[in-house]
Motif scaffolding. Structure first.
Motif: not given
Ligand SMILES: *Cc1c(COP(=O)(O)O)cnc(C)c1O
Length: 394
Positions: A199-205
């Motif tokens: 449902h949710i995606v996170v990144y360290s850019a």
């Protein structure tokens, strides 16, 4: 802008808006605030009757371009750019939970992510159960009546284990919980968690998206409803916003993401194949190799290998230190995803705060080394390993 563009095209053009000057490259809008022509215009903007920015903590033009470009790539409806990857992770987890809720998280997490769920969340009455995420039965067993969030990273840091994202999403949907995936190690090119049911995606850019060692950044992506209901106000009022300067740097970085990741993956694969043949090496874990313990799940959910290689030296810590010290191209650094090859010894750096037992559980031994492939010529990288391994006893 076409939604059907392939990633390499989206990453050069997606989300671009131009000022009255028609600049080719995206402009940096280093402004805290915005002015209104009239009092009525200000009133309408605050009421949400007209589109436009209000204050840079809420959103600003360069950040908006970065968020839109990331949405296109990820296939997400909406996003918020954050000051760092950890700001993204903390926001994604905490914005949707309250005292009395429960998180199930894979125990193989980036150190700070593990601290957020294991140490910070319980201070606010949010319980957490850590599981060996490789086995879906463990996720199912950990479910409680109050479970609201499943959190995982795949492939994991540093041992490149993988977790069946679609399988976890099926379990979560049965109880109405949300799956948050930290997709840093896979990169947005090789794994699409939202398509797999997350449902949710996170990144360290900070990692592959910048990819050139310059600035920190992060991003949270999801559907519009979830962002409006949970993240919107949290983001406005707790202030994890990305600097517009960093948003600009990351927009420029992302244009070359496919080129860099392709070269890094090729370099990592060659190093993995080379190391697997060396007498000093006990084990190589590389998501692109057939001998990866979970090659079947990788084939199901990833479209590329990895820019990272984990391997274990028979000679333990002494061998790992000798190898790292002898390498001339790969620099010793706990960062990853950079255009420069980087190498680290997790037991004495990134994972030194874990207990011996927790490190054992994660498969991190004294001889474990993590290599992050850069974009250098792969012949040079392999030759450098061959030369450096001569100082390591078999
Ligand atoms: C680096 C990293 C983070 C944290 O990102 P920062 O930008 O350093 O705050 C979170 N998760 C993973 C998997 C990472 O590699």
């Amino acid at each position: 802008m076409s939604k059907n563009w392939r990633p390499a095209t989206q990453l050069v053009h997606g989300g671009t808006t131009r000022s009255q000057h028609g600049e080719t490259s995206e402009a940096i809008f280093l402004t805290q605030g915005f002015v209104y022509e009239t009092s009525e215009a200000a009133e309408a903007r605050f009421k949400g009757e007209t589109e436009g920015f209000i204050y840079a903590r809420y959103g600003s033009p360069t950040n908006d371009m970065f968020e839109k470009r990331m949405c296109m790539l990820e296939g997400a409806e909406d996003a918020r750019a954050t000051a760092s990857g950890m700001a993204a992770v903390a926001a994604a987890i905490l914005c949707q939970l309250k005292a009395g809720d429960h998180i199930v998280a894979a125990r193989a997490l980036f150190g700070s992510c593990r601290w957020v769920v294991e140490t910070l969340a319980p201070k606010y009455g949010i319980e957490c159960t850590l599981v060996d995420g490789r086995d879906l039965a463990n996720w199912e067993k950990a479910i409680q009546k109050n479970t609201k969030v499943f959190f995982l990273e795949s492939p994991t840091n540093p041992t490149l284990e993988v977790i069946d994202i679609a399988g976890v999403a099926i379990l979560a949907n049965q109880i109405g919980a949300k799956v948050v995936v930290d997709n840093v190690f896979a990169t947005p090119l090789f794994q699409k968690p939202l398509e797999l049911g997350a449902h949710i995606v996170v990144y360290s850019a900070t990692k592959h998206i910048d990819g050139q060692g310059r600035c920190l950044g992060g991003v949270v992506l999801s559907d519009k409803d979830w962002i409006n209901e949970h993240l919107h106000d949290y983001f406005r009022h707790t202030g994890p916003a990305m600097s517009p300067f960093n948003a600009w740097t990351l927009l420029k970085g992302i244009e070359t993401l496919p080129l860099r990741v392709k070269q890094q993956t090729e370099n990592a694969r060659r190093v993995a194949d080379f190391l697997a043949e060396q007498p000093q090496v006990a084990k190589v874990i590389y998501p692109g190799r057939k001998d990866h313990p979970q090659a079947d799940i990788i084939a199901k959910q990833m479209t590329g290998g990895s820019t990272l290689v984990a391997f274990e030296l028979k000679g333990g810590k002494d061998a790992a230190f000798a190898l790292q010290n002898a390498l001339q191209i790969a620099r010793i650094s706990n960062n990853l995803g950079d255009s420069k090859s980087l190498i680290t010894h997790p037991a004495t750096t990134t994972h030194k705060n874990l207990t011996d037992e927790a490190r054992d559980e994660l498969g991190i031994s004294a001889g474990t080394v993590r290599f992050s492939a850069g974009i250098e010529d792969s012949d040079d990288i392999v030759e450098d390993f061959a030369r450096a391994l001569k100082s390591v006893k078999a």
